[in-house]
Design an enzyme around this catalytic site. Sequence first.
Site, PDB file in Angstrom:
ATOM      1  N   HIS A 157       0.660  -1.574  -0.225  1.00  0.00           N
ATOM      2  CA  HIS A 157       0.083   0.259   0.009  1.00  0.00           C
ATOM      3  C   HIS A 157       0.957   1.398  -0.116  1.00  0.00           C
ATOM      4  O   HIS A 157       0.619   2.215   0.575  1.00  0.00           O
ATOM      5  CB  HIS A 157      -1.087   0.300   1.226  1.00  0.00           C
ATOM      6  CG  HIS A 157      -1.972  -0.833   1.422  1.00  0.00           C
ATOM      7  ND1 HIS A 157      -3.042  -0.754  -0.007  1.00  0.00           N
ATOM      8  CD2 HIS A 157      -2.741  -2.083   1.487  1.00  0.00           C
ATOM      9  CE1 HIS A 157      -3.917  -1.545   0.152  1.00  0.00           C
ATOM     10  NE2 HIS A 157      -3.631  -2.529   1.372  1.00  0.00           N
ATOM     11  N   ASP A 186      -0.098  -5.077   5.778  1.00  0.00           N
ATOM     12  CA  ASP A 186      -0.995  -5.457   4.917  1.00  0.00           C
ATOM     13  C   ASP A 186      -0.967  -5.709   3.279  1.00  0.00           C
ATOM     14  O   ASP A 186      -0.456  -4.989   2.779  1.00  0.00           O
ATOM     15  CB  ASP A 186      -2.774  -5.302   5.558  1.00  0.00           C
ATOM     16  CG  ASP A 186      -3.201  -3.756   5.372  1.00  0.00           C
ATOM     17  OD1 ASP A 186      -1.597  -2.991   4.925  1.00  0.00           O
ATOM     18  OD2 ASP A 186      -4.066  -3.021   4.621  1.00  0.00           O
ATOM     19  N   GLU A 187      -1.670  -6.887   2.887  1.00  0.00           N
ATOM     20  CA  GLU A 187      -1.881  -7.247   1.617  1.00  0.00           C
ATOM     21  C   GLU A 187      -0.591  -6.735   0.754  1.00  0.00           C
ATOM     22  O   GLU A 187      -0.495  -6.268   0.027  1.00  0.00           O
ATOM     23  CB  GLU A 187      -2.942  -5.927   0.961  1.00  0.00           C
ATOM     24  CG  GLU A 187      -4.491  -6.769   1.307  1.00  0.00           C
ATOM     25  CD  GLU A 187      -5.574  -5.520   1.341  1.00  0.00           C
ATOM     26  OE1 GLU A 187      -6.639  -6.178   0.920  1.00  0.00           O
ATOM     27  OE2 GLU A 187      -5.598  -4.810   0.670  1.00  0.00           O
ATOM     28  N   VAL A 188       0.122  -7.578   1.187  1.00  0.00           N
ATOM     29  CA  VAL A 188       1.091  -7.817   0.253  1.00  0.00           C
ATOM     30  C   VAL A 188       1.066  -8.928  -0.480  1.00  0.00           C
ATOM     31  O   VAL A 188       0.824  -9.772  -0.570  1.00  0.00           O
ATOM     32  CB  VAL A 188       2.852  -8.103   0.398  1.00  0.00           C
ATOM     33  CG1 VAL A 188       3.567  -8.499  -0.073  1.00  0.00           C
ATOM     34  CG2 VAL A 188       3.511  -6.914   1.757  1.00  0.00           C
TER      35      VAL A 188
END
Length: 843
Positions: free
Chosen positions: A427, A513-515
């Site tokens: 992000h 988060d969300e790699v």
Amino acid sequence: MKKAIIFLIVLFSQITKIYAQDLASNLSISWELKENNYEGKSQFLASFIISNRGEKSVDLQQAKLYFSYPRTVVSVATNNAKFENLSGEFCRISFGDAFKALAPKASITITYLANGKSMNYTDAPSGLYLVFNQNLSKTYPIKNFKVNAIPAQEKASLKLSPEKVFDKNKAIADIPLTQLQPILPAPNVYQAKTGFFKLNGLVSLNFDADFEQEATFFNQEINQLLGKSLAINNQNGEAQIVFKKIVGLAEEAYQIKVEAQQIILSATNPKGIFYAVQSLKMMFPVNSWAKKQNEIVIPCADVVDAPRFAYRSFMLDVARNFQTKQQVLKILDLLALYKINTLHFHLNDDEGWRLEIPGLPELTEVSAKRGHTLNDKENLHPSYGSGGEVDQFPGSGFYSKADFIEILKYAKARHIQVIPEIETPGHARAAIKAMDARFEKFKIAGNLIEANRYLLRDTLDQSIYKSVQGYRDNVMNIALPSTYNFIEKVIDEVAEMYKTAEAPIKTIHLGGDEVPAGVWQKSPAIQSLMLKENIKNYDDLWYYYLAKANEIVKSKGFYLSGWEEVAMRKTKLDGKAIYIANPDFTTQNFHAYVWNNVWGWGQEDLAYRLANAGYKVVLAPVTNFYFDLAYQKDADEPGLYWGSFVDIDKPFDYNPLDHYKTAKEDVQGNPLDTNIFKGKERLIDFGASNIVGLQSQIWSEKIRGPQELEYMLLPKLLGFAQRAWSKTPEWVLTENKVEADTAYQKDWSWFVNILGKRELPRLSHYAGGFNYRIPTAGAQIIDGKVVANIQFPGLKMMYTTNGVEPNLKSEIYTAPIAAKGIIKFKVFNAEGRAGRTVEIINP
């Protein structure tokens, strides 16, 4: 000759500009959903309808249409129209030969097929603008854009019926205002007494020295209400308000005793006195903030109170779409009133960097701005409907160092801690593009050492990945020393702002988060790191990064916070990838914010597993506390809906220590099959000791300004406040289902009554007034008559029987309606603001 050529070039440019402006203004574009579940698959059919409202033919072949769109287009059925997803939600349509001559008053339709479904107008394209081939840097917004009504064949499944609303409201009892305990969140003890205290200019304010700041703050508020301040420490006053220090109460605990001639607020700590003041304000008449008062009458009562959870937080995302400093201060006033003691400030993401960092001006010069670009060198590309023009709110904007210090001071005065979130390593597109710009600037100047100091990507990296939000370039490279230089630099500058503001800071939230899968796998820098550190697989790079980041955070005197991934380890069971609680960091005081409990996704017990394993856990469940999700399953209701529908009952119902027990609806708003909880891990006593508290959040992808923010936030936040502060309710502790249901309904009726009769009227004026959502009416035909009800007793239901829209002059609903035909209802507050109209046909 040279002057003539220049003149012709300028003239041609002006003519082209006028032509382009005329073309853009004469075009109107509408969008419509044609069919969900197209061909029985998880896909839908939709169309753009482009109309020429002018007097001349339009050559669209000379232009491209840019816009934001959240869905993946599979195919375009219209010949000579090409759809491209450029990055994230940034999309464009190119026009072929078929669009060369769009005749006056003619229209052309571009039909396409996309994955998933489209359920409300939030799903529609947004921020449309044209760019012409003659000038690729000039943008022309489409000002005539609308989302068409839902086609009849789709309407039934996408509209919330008034019958369903009626059914949810039917057990609500209408409780007289005089019988309502007035404080929200509900205190542990409220004992009503006879009589009233009259707060006017003759009252004196006395306080112990430890509470001088809180007393001064309270007196300033009284000055706003009465037009004058109270006399200070006048022991001879006939009526007094006393701030009294006593020994032995918990940090945020307080007591209130209201008598006819005296109010005593008692606490051990200034925080407790501050919360006593907020409860006392709740006892004021709700119109106290509407205009200057001569006198405020407060009912006599005894109150004893303390919070259930020490950590009560709201996360505000200003990265996706910005909110002004003034709006943040207003939100802090709101949080303080309802005893929410933390603002989790989401300051950067892929789509924006919102805080000035001294020494890194590119972060705000480049990445706090959005507008048309295909290279992101001077600003970021449009996202979430921000359009082609640069520096347009809410796509663009940031807080200066002075702004942020002011926010910190404002929060501190209200006993609110501000936790800064700096998203890493995923992000991070905004940060990456800003540091690319910095790299180019110093590279051109010949200073390669400085150019590389804060670079966040390996320039030789050929990795292919795609994030959840559709980005292919949004992850920092964790093999580069410059990445850690950047993180440390930002933390140092942020910490300095807290020091200047004299504001508390204990943690830095680093996201985490969300790699996405595939990241780093073709990076030479990563390959060298893995060889040097003997890292065997790419998943283990995550733990290397966390250890490095933790070292930096701890060296500054803070602990590391992050989303749930900071506490998880990826491994395999029977050849399949699974996630477990990572044993590496259980002793490092990591605070994991757990959002993923979506019913049916398989991670319903994740928060409990991490807490049982020893991690400090903040419960931030999407099913109950994601306030950017739509209130209801209704095509006309704004908001996302991927993880749940979240009306005010969802945060109110949430049972933090056993959320299986009170879960009621699945992702689609249907009754939940509780068999999904079989075999799920439950919270043990040790795990319960690791539950730090609760957090609600608003992600701002679809929130374009303060009015939309307040609509999505309120009144949901009040349900959260009740659950975060008040003691465990009886309906959770009672094992007998009949008794539990009875206790719940009693509690719920009190809650919705106090909202309709006290809190919403208060919020119409408090802190300048809030744009809270006014619910739709419920209606049902019973014995041939239309019977209606309301979620919040105290608001007014108006109706018509002649097909026109209800207004304040329409009939007020008081009894079942015998009239036949279309009956329309609309709910109004005392100021005349209304919710949406609903209708029911009485045959």
